[in-house]
Design an enzyme around this catalytic site. Sequence first.
Site, short mmCIF file in Angstrom:
data_model
loop_
_atom_site.label_atom_id
_atom_site.label_comp_id
_atom_site.label_asym_id
_atom_site.label_seq_id
_atom_site.Cartn_x
_atom_site.Cartn_y
_atom_site.Cartn_z
N ARG A 124 66.80 -50.56 -11.61
CA ARG A 124 67.87 -49.56 -11.41
C ARG A 124 68.41 -49.62 -9.98
NH1 ARG A 124 65.14 -44.08 -12.87
NH2 ARG A 124 63.46 -45.15 -11.77
N ASN A 142 66.46 -45.19 -16.85
CA ASN A 142 65.41 -45.72 -17.72
C ASN A 142 65.41 -44.95 -19.04
OD1 ASN A 142 64.47 -47.66 -15.91
ND2 ASN A 142 62.96 -46.26 -15.00
#
Length: 199
Positions: A124, A142
Site C-alpha cells: 500500500r 487491505n
Amino acid sequence: EIAHEAQEGLRSSTNTLRNRSNRAKAGATPGDDQSMQYLNRAKANRSSKRKVSLPVLCAYLAFAVCALLLLTFLGVGQVTASAILRGGSSNSAMSKEAAGAGGHHNISSFSFEVFGKVQGVFFRKHTQKKAVELQLTGWVANTDRGTVVGEAEGSPVKLRMMEDWLRSTGSPTSRIEKLEVKDRKSLAQHLHKSFQVRQ
C-alpha cells in the site's frame, strides 16, 4: 593762338576717330558696354536663382519621401496590430477550448484488486508513492481476503502507467499473481483530493 586752338581741335578729332576706329576693330558700338553689363547682371541673377531653387527642390523631395515612408509605416503597423489582435483572440479561444477539454474530458478512473503476496510487504505504501509520482488521486486498502484493493483517478495516460505498475512491479518484496481492473469511467472532476492509504 588761333593756330594753337586749331591744333588742339585737330588732336581731339584725331583721338575721337582713333577711339571709334578701335571700337570698330573690336566689333563694339557705343552702347555695347551697357549691354554687356546688363547681360552679366542677368546671368548672375539666373545663377543665383538656380542656386536657391536646387536646395529648395531637394528639401521638397526629402519631405515627400519622409511623408511617404511615414504613411507606409503607419499602414503596415495598423495591419500588423490587427493581425496580432486576431491571432491573440483565436489563440485565446483555442486555449479555452483546450482548458475545457482538459478539465472535463481528460479525467478517468478505475477500481483495482491485486492478488498474491501483497500484504505485509508495504504494498500500500509503495502504491501511494507511485500514485503521487503520477499525479493520481484515489485510495488503497487491505482486504480480509489477503488482497489489496483501491481506486485511482487522473489522466488516461497516467492511469495506464499505474495499471502496468500494479500488474508487474508492486513493492520490492511483493509477489503479484493477478490484477483485476474494473469500473473504468470518465469523470467531470476529481472525486478525491489526494491518494490515501486506508486501513
